[in-house]
Design a protein around this motif. Structure first.
Motif, PDB file in Angstrom:
ATOM      1  N   GLU A 132     -11.175  -1.993  -5.401  1.00 12.23           N
ATOM      2  CA  GLU A 132      -9.462  -2.897  -5.594  1.00 12.23           C
ATOM      3  C   GLU A 132      -8.603  -1.797  -5.917  1.00 12.23           C
ATOM      4  O   GLU A 132      -8.802  -0.691  -6.428  1.00 12.23           O
ATOM      5  CB  GLU A 132      -9.061  -3.249  -7.042  1.00 12.23           C
ATOM      6  N   LEU A 143      -2.920  -9.331  -2.438  1.00 17.96           N
ATOM      7  CA  LEU A 143      -3.888  -8.335  -3.435  1.00 17.96           C
ATOM      8  C   LEU A 143      -5.318  -8.879  -3.136  1.00 17.96           C
ATOM      9  O   LEU A 143      -6.788  -7.920  -3.494  1.00 17.96           O
ATOM     10  CB  LEU A 143      -3.400  -7.890  -4.679  1.00 17.96           C
ATOM     11  N   GLU A 165       1.969  -2.009  -9.636  1.00 13.66           N
ATOM     12  CA  GLU A 165       0.700  -2.255 -10.371  1.00 13.66           C
ATOM     13  C   GLU A 165       1.295  -2.824 -12.304  1.00 13.66           C
ATOM     14  O   GLU A 165       0.178  -3.854 -12.299  1.00 13.66           O
ATOM     15  CB  GLU A 165      -0.155  -1.039 -10.386  1.00 13.66           C
ATOM     16  N   TYR A 169      -5.465  -1.186  -6.825  1.00 16.39           N
ATOM     17  CA  TYR A 169      -4.761  -1.611  -7.702  1.00 16.39           C
ATOM     18  C   TYR A 169      -5.686  -1.660  -8.986  1.00 16.39           C
ATOM     19  O   TYR A 169      -5.703  -2.988  -9.345  1.00 16.39           O
ATOM     20  CB  TYR A 169      -3.805  -3.497  -7.385  1.00 16.39           C
ATOM     21  N   GLN A 229       1.244  -1.086  -0.062  1.00 21.12           N
ATOM     22  CA  GLN A 229       0.047   0.190   0.346  1.00 21.12           C
ATOM     23  C   GLN A 229       0.720   1.017   0.069  1.00 21.12           C
ATOM     24  O   GLN A 229       0.247   2.226  -0.071  1.00 21.12           O
ATOM     25  CB  GLN A 229      -0.980  -0.277   1.246  1.00 21.12           C
ATOM     26  N   LYS A 288       3.264   0.923  -5.343  1.00 19.90           N
ATOM     27  CA  LYS A 288       2.167   0.632  -5.838  1.00 19.90           C
ATOM     28  C   LYS A 288       2.628   0.992  -7.269  1.00 19.90           C
ATOM     29  O   LYS A 288       2.152   0.490  -8.243  1.00 19.90           O
ATOM     30  CB  LYS A 288       1.019   0.821  -5.033  1.00 19.90           C
TER      31      LYS A 288
END
Length: 366
Positions: free
Chosen positions: A240, A194, A146, A242, A137, A142
């Motif tokens: 979500e 995730l 991602e 991501y 996080q 990220k």
């Protein structure tokens, strides 16, 4: 060392952890300017990362256990440890500790024992793995992870390069150029973390997808996923964090919930590939009682706004994946994230398609 006046005092101290000491300056309220003093204590002399072990070094390390106890690690076990960890020191030691002290295995340690230990470590969220998961996080983490999961092109600005260096220092990626997750265990941990939210929505009984002969009913699972996607997909995508990788994360979490226990779900993904490969490995009894292995390959693609239909590329990529696995058929899943997509209640259509080499595969559009 003996210091002046005979008082014992350490000459140097090593602080070992996931953070570079300079990061504690920020955590303690200091400015994020990396040109200032490196720590709130002004004591940092050097920041080092313990190098990964080679396969030979793992074998040498485990041989020390053999010399001390007489218990051997088979060559297949050592090879499997290297495959799963890519030599990450904590993981190499944690797997051996799990097998020998917690599982209390006797006799020669096999690759199957390593797989069991890997699953136990992940499920228990051992301290190191849990700390890595908590970093997901972090905005800097990220921003790098991602696009890797989503298969999208990476950022190109200088601040992205700094984030990549930071994530590499954490040990999450293999190097700063290829941008691949450091090892299969980290790859699985990241996606399980995730996908936690999605798994809580899955109510189907995994046992209901086992055929009478013990094989895994993949087509029925995909039909169930269509129902799940129509009911929960829109909400899960919005929730979500991501967001760009939401489709991949949701399907992987759904499959993991139904495969885990009777089989294994392997995932392969990397930045810029615009795809994600998955392999289901399912063990079942043969007619003579022997253990047989069912393998099902899947390719995931996302049709994003402003892009052309990724199906042709997906069929070509699936063809290559099946070649590598020596399989005759597979599944291509194409998620439509354009505004022109069908209403949610109508999404999910199965088709038969052919790869460039002529393989007949299942195409699922959702």
């Amino acid at each position: 060392n003996i210091r002046p006046d005979g008082y014992p005092f350490p000459a140097s101290v090593v602080l070992c952890g996931l953070r570079d000491l300079r990061d504690y300056k920020i955590a303690s309220g200091g400015a994020a300017d990396r040109h200032n003093a490196a720590s709130p204590f002004n004591i940092l002399a050097d920041s080092l990362r313990l190098d990964d072990f080679s396969a030979d070094q793992i074998a040498e390390l485990y041989d020390q256990h053999t010399q001390a106890t007489g218990q051997e690690f088979s060559k297949d076990a050592v090879d499997r440890v290297f495959e799963l960890t890519q030599g990450q020191p904590w993981l190499v030691n944690a797997l051996a500790h799990e097998i020998t002290f917690k599982m209390k295995m006797t006799g020669t340690i096999t690759a199957e024992s390593v797989d069991v230990a890997k699953e136990r470590l992940i499920r228990a969220r051992a301290t190191h793995l849990d700390s890595l998961a908590a970093r997901l996080q972090d905005p800097r983490v990220k921003r790098v992870i991602e696009p890797i999961v989503a298969g999208m092109p990476p950022g190109t600005d200088m601040s992205f390069d700094q984030d990549v260096a930071y994530v590499h220092d954490l040990g999450l990626i293999r190097d700063t150029r290829a941008l691949e997750i450091a090892n299969p265990i980290y790859r699985e941990v990241l996606l399980r973390v995730l996908g936690d939210r999605t798994e809580r929505f899955v109510r189907a009984d995994p046992r209901s997808f086992v055929l009478p002969d013990g094989r895994f009913d993949l087509m029925r699972v995909l039909q169930e996923f269509v129902v799940f996607w129509r009911e929960h997909g829109e909400v899960l995508i919005q929730q979500e964090g991501y967001h760009e990788a939401a489709c991949q994360i949701i399907l992987m979490a759904f499959l993991h919930r139904l495969v885990n226990g009777g089989g294994q779900l392997d995932r392969e993904y990397a930045v810029g590939t615009k795809r994600l490969d998955m392999l289901i490995r399912w063990s079942y009894p043969g007619p003579d009682g022997e253990r047989l292995l069912q393998r099902e390959a899947m390719e995931l693609k996302v049709w994003r706004p402003g892009e052309s239909d990724p199906t042709p590329d997906g069929l070509t990529q699936l063809d290559r994946y099946l070649d590598r696995l020596t399989l005759d058929t597979g599944v291509l899943v194409v998620f439509n994230r354009r505004s022109k997509a069908l209403p949610w209640a109508e999404r999910g259509a199965f088709e038969q398609a052919a790869t460039p080499s002529g393989r007949q595969v299942t195409l699922l559009r959702v």
